[in-house]
Design a protein around this motif. Structure first.
Motif, short mmCIF file in Angstrom:
data_model
loop_
_atom_site.label_atom_id
_atom_site.label_comp_id
_atom_site.label_asym_id
_atom_site.label_seq_id
_atom_site.Cartn_x
_atom_site.Cartn_y
_atom_site.Cartn_z
N GLY A 192 0.82 -1.20 0.00
CA GLY A 192 0.00 0.00 0.00
C GLY A 192 0.85 1.25 0.00
N PHE A 193 0.16 2.38 0.00
CA PHE A 193 0.82 3.69 -0.01
C PHE A 193 0.12 4.57 1.01
N TYR A 194 0.75 4.74 2.17
CA TYR A 194 0.11 5.45 3.27
C TYR A 194 -1.25 4.81 3.55
N THR A 195 -2.34 5.57 3.46
CA THR A 195 -3.67 5.07 3.82
C THR A 195 -4.35 4.30 2.69
N ILE A 196 -3.77 4.28 1.50
CA ILE A 196 -4.35 3.52 0.39
C ILE A 196 -3.80 2.10 0.41
N ALA A 224 -15.60 11.45 -0.82
CA ALA A 224 -15.50 10.74 0.45
C ALA A 224 -14.27 11.23 1.20
N GLY A 225 -14.32 11.12 2.54
CA GLY A 225 -13.15 11.54 3.30
C GLY A 225 -13.44 11.68 4.78
N ASP A 226 -12.49 12.34 5.47
CA ASP A 226 -12.67 12.54 6.90
C ASP A 226 -13.10 13.97 7.22
N LEU A 227 -13.31 14.80 6.20
CA LEU A 227 -13.86 16.14 6.42
C LEU A 227 -15.33 16.04 6.78
N ALA A 228 -15.80 17.00 7.59
CA ALA A 228 -17.19 16.98 8.05
C ALA A 228 -18.17 17.04 6.87
N GLU A 229 -17.79 17.73 5.80
CA GLU A 229 -18.70 17.90 4.67
C GLU A 229 -18.62 16.75 3.66
N ALA A 230 -17.80 15.75 3.90
CA ALA A 230 -17.68 14.64 2.96
C ALA A 230 -18.98 13.85 2.89
N LEU A 241 -19.48 10.81 2.04
CA LEU A 241 -19.24 9.47 2.57
C LEU A 241 -18.02 9.54 3.48
N GLU A 242 -18.14 9.01 4.68
CA GLU A 242 -17.07 9.10 5.66
C GLU A 242 -16.06 7.97 5.50
N ILE A 243 -14.78 8.34 5.46
CA ILE A 243 -13.69 7.38 5.53
C ILE A 243 -13.03 7.57 6.89
N ARG A 244 -12.83 6.50 7.62
CA ARG A 244 -12.28 6.61 8.97
C ARG A 244 -10.76 6.56 8.94
N THR A 245 -10.22 7.48 8.16
CA THR A 245 -8.78 7.67 8.04
C THR A 245 -8.56 9.05 7.46
N GLN A 246 -7.35 9.61 7.61
CA GLN A 246 -7.10 11.00 7.24
C GLN A 246 -6.76 11.14 5.75
N THR A 247 -7.78 10.93 4.94
CA THR A 247 -7.65 11.00 3.49
C THR A 247 -8.96 11.50 2.91
N ASN A 248 -8.86 12.31 1.86
CA ASN A 248 -10.05 12.78 1.15
C ASN A 248 -9.92 12.42 -0.33
N VAL A 308 0.14 14.22 0.80
CA VAL A 308 0.65 13.53 -0.38
C VAL A 308 -0.53 13.28 -1.31
N HIS A 309 -0.32 13.49 -2.61
CA HIS A 309 -1.38 13.30 -3.60
C HIS A 309 -1.13 12.05 -4.43
N LEU A 310 -2.21 11.35 -4.73
CA LEU A 310 -2.20 10.31 -5.76
C LEU A 310 -3.34 10.62 -6.71
#
Length: 243
Positions: A34-38, A143-149, A151-158, A180-182
């Motif tokens: 993997g790559f960080y949270t992915i 999707a992400g961990d921002l309040a306005e996302a 769909l919520e992802i329970r990790t620090q990625t948007n 970091v961007h992918l």
């Protein structure tokens, strides 16, 4: 900036269900698949009368990102929903969650396996109906961990997406210096910092203010990952396969 070509994916499947698996860390020569949270990104095609029988996920955050077709989702919590280009699903597997997939119309999609901030979280599934299948020439938070996302992802990625018309140019959204961007090219072809990306290619970069230009109509998916995030490497599918 590092480019990952579509040819570096691992192909599996049959005439009914085919996946091209991107292990981004492995493609970059890391000691982690993997790559960080992915954890991994599966570019999948799924045709009727295909069925993926009920199966377990644990400690994976899974976004079903449909771009064409229709499939039915059934799960161990009693949900039965149709997933489409506008009706997307996030399955937060946590301590354990089982589901089944049935192809209703020919599907092309990404199944994106993200790594949770910790293991053993409560399992849940989320659905969101987007106003349109595509975000034309502007970034959309999916999707992400921002309040306005949506769909919520329970990790620090948007995760963002965009459908960029030919000859259109768009800057990558601003982010903190630790991000970091992918960028994944779902289809079409684009240029970025002098590099050409085609269907299935991706590029990784950090601390660079870059613009994307479409050579033809292109659908793109952008991951913004907090490089300081804590995450589990032992998810059932998202975990480091070298362990």
């Amino acid at each position: 900036m590092k480019t990952i070509k579509a040819s570096q994916k691992r192909k599996h499947g049959s005439d009914v269900f085919q996946i091209e698996i991107l292990y981004p860390g492995a493609a970059l020569g890391l000691n982690d698949t993997g790559f960080y949270t992915i954890g991994r990104i599966d570019h999948a095609s799924f045709r009727p009368p295909g069925i993926v029988p009920m199966h377990l996920h644990r400690d994976d955050e899974i976004l079903s990102y449909m771009r064409s077709g229709l499939q039915t989702h059934k799960d161990s919590a009693g949900h039965q929903q149709q997933i489409s280009r506008t009706h997307l699903m996030m399955m937060n597997a946590g301590s354990g969650f089982s589901h089944e997939e049935i192809a209703e119309k020919e599907v092309e999609m990404l199944q994106i396996f993200m790594r949770p901030r910790e293991n053993g979280l409560p399992p849940k599934v989320q659905f969101h109906e987007f106003a349109s299948a595509y975000s034309e020439n502007k970034w959309r938070l999916v999707a992400g961990d921002l309040a306005e996302a949506p769909l919520e992802i329970r990790t620090q990625t948007n995760i963002f997406d965009v459908r960029l018309d030919a000859e259109q140019q768009l800057e990558v959204p601003l982010a903190d210096k630790t991000v970091v961007h992918l960028l994944y090219c779902f289809d079409g072809s684009i240029t970025l910092a002098g590099q050409i990306l085609r269907k299935g290619d991706s590029v990784v970069f950090q601390k660079e203010r870059l613009s994307v230009k479409a050579l033809e109509r292109s659908n793109l998916v952008l991951f913004q990952i907090d490089a300081k995030a804590s995450y589990s490497k032992t998810g059932m599918f998202s975990g480091n396969q070298y362990l």
